[in-house]
Write a protein that holds these residues in place. Structure first.
Motif, PDB file in Angstrom:
ATOM      1  N   ASN A 126      36.405  45.054  50.824  1.00 56.19           N
ATOM      2  CA  ASN A 126      36.720  44.568  49.510  1.00 56.19           C
ATOM      3  C   ASN A 126      36.165  44.089  48.853  1.00 56.19           C
ATOM      4  N   LYS A 127      35.417  42.489  49.789  1.00 52.48           N
ATOM      5  CA  LYS A 127      35.059  41.411  49.111  1.00 52.48           C
ATOM      6  C   LYS A 127      33.777  41.849  48.888  1.00 52.48           C
ATOM      7  N   PHE A 128      32.595  42.274  49.742  1.00 49.86           N
ATOM      8  CA  PHE A 128      31.318  43.540  49.518  1.00 49.86           C
ATOM      9  C   PHE A 128      31.553  44.191  48.046  1.00 49.86           C
ATOM     10  N   LYS A 129      32.888  45.254  47.758  1.00 53.03           N
ATOM     11  CA  LYS A 129      32.816  45.767  46.456  1.00 53.03           C
ATOM     12  C   LYS A 129      33.575  44.286  45.044  1.00 53.03           C
ATOM     13  N   ASP A 130      34.052  43.105  45.668  1.00 56.07           N
ATOM     14  CA  ASP A 130      34.188  42.105  44.700  1.00 56.07           C
ATOM     15  C   ASP A 130      32.887  41.198  44.060  1.00 56.07           C
ATOM     16  N   ILE A 131      31.921  41.295  45.453  1.00 50.20           N
ATOM     17  CA  ILE A 131      30.641  40.919  44.859  1.00 50.20           C
ATOM     18  C   ILE A 131      29.625  41.739  43.783  1.00 50.20           C
ATOM     19  N   ILE A 132      30.206  42.730  44.050  1.00 55.76           N
ATOM     20  CA  ILE A 132      29.398  43.888  42.931  1.00 55.76           C
ATOM     21  C   ILE A 132      29.624  44.122  42.156  1.00 55.76           C
ATOM     22  N   LYS A 133      31.215  43.388  41.332  1.00 52.84           N
ATOM     23  CA  LYS A 133      31.946  43.938  40.954  1.00 52.84           C
ATOM     24  C   LYS A 133      31.034  42.387  39.359  1.00 52.84           C
ATOM     25  N   LYS A 134      31.563  41.120  40.468  1.00 54.53           N
ATOM     26  CA  LYS A 134      30.699  40.349  39.862  1.00 54.53           C
ATOM     27  C   LYS A 134      29.421  40.103  39.556  1.00 54.53           C
ATOM     28  N   TYR A 135      28.347  40.422  40.355  1.00 53.79           N
ATOM     29  CA  TYR A 135      27.076  41.208  39.500  1.00 53.79           C
ATOM     30  C   TYR A 135      27.412  41.909  38.714  1.00 53.79           C
TER      31      TYR A 135
END
Length: 294
Positions: A126-135
């Motif tokens: 889920n944190k990986f998905k959050d990082i992608i979202k911020k990117y």
């Protein structure tokens, strides 16, 4: 003429206004790394007090995450495949180091990090998905297009019948070099680019399909022959650079390739100088190989 990405950039700029894209800025790999690194750090700061994901900084290497993000897009992975690829990639990353050092100089050991990751893999995902979202948010805010965005946006333009017809009318002949390295997105582009009055010529070698981390697949050589009418195939087996002894060794090794048993290689030397002996050297690692070459 140009690479898929450079041509995509030209097309996108031509249709930017009509596609409501706005300004177009190309984000190179170095720039993408910087945004990913910033996104990872922001997620770390937002989750510093969460016990279940205390090792984000240690395991979420921004270069690895960008490579994973690009692979997800190029291979068009579904949600289950994305999680599987994430888990496999991060686990491998952890296993590559016996110890990790935090920004405060504290030493962390592989077993502790791996145990935490296995216990909380969903939370880390889920944190990986959050990082992608911020990117993605950063790219949209600054009108940035990374290399994968260029290809995706070009496809969106070509999927518009009006735009596709306009673009088709500009090209009577299409030539594609290094055809074995195209992926599913790029093959779709070629199919949509090839209008009814267009002639397409591709050149490729399935034994040189080495960029599969970007989704390339030599199956598109066979697909091409099925999808286009009146296909003519020419075999180029003459070599003007190497002497016969080198080609004989190359032929033996290439024909061991299990992926291409249907395509046996038969190389013919056209070199005027046929003197020379091929010597095999036992190399233990990359450093020794580099030193031998030097």
């Amino acid at each position: 003429s140009g690479t898929f990405h450079s041509v995509a950039s030209k097309i996108i700029r031509s249709y930017a206004t009509r596609m409501n894209i706005g300004r177009v800025k190309i984000l190179d790999e170095k720039g993408a790394y910087a945004i990913f690194a910033e996104s990872v750090e922001n997620i770390c700061l937002e989750n510093e007090n969460q016990i279940s994901t205390i090792y984000i900084r240690e395991i979420m290497d921004f270069k690895i995450l960008y490579g994973l993000y690009s692979k997800i897009k190029n291979f068009r992975l579904n949600p289950d495949e994305i999680f599987e690829e994430f888990y496999k990639t991060i686990k491998k990353r952890i296993q590559q180091k016996d110890r990790f050092e935090t920004k405060n100089g504290e030493i962390l050991y592989q077993n502790d990090i791996l145990e935490d990751f296995n216990s909380n893999k969903i939370e880390y995902f889920n944190k990986f998905k959050d990082i992608i979202k911020k990117y993605g948010e950063k790219k949209r805010k600054d009108f940035l297009f990374d290399f994968d965005d260029l290809i995706e946006t070009w496809i969106k333009i070509l999927r518009n019948p009006e735009f596709c017809a306009e673009i088709n009318s500009q090209y009577k002949y299409i030539f594609v070099d290094e055809y074995q390295d195209i992926n599913e997105y790029q093959y779709e582009i070629l199919k949509r680019l090839t209008g009814p009055d267009c002639v397409i010529f591709v050149i490729g070698d399935s034994n040189q399909c080495i960029y599969q981390f970007r989704g390339s697949n030599d199956k598109y050589i066979d697909t091409f022959k099925k999808d286009y009418n009146d296909v003519q195939e020419f075999e180029l087996n003459y070599n003007y650079r190497s002497i016969s002894s080198i080609l004989e060794c190359a032929e033996i090794e290439i024909n061991k390739n299990e992926r291409n048993q249907k395509r046996k290689v038969n190389l013919i030397s056209k070199s005027t100088n046929q003197d020379g002996i091929v010597k095999f050297i036992d190399i233990k690692n990359d450093t020794e190989m580099q030193n031998k070459i030097i």
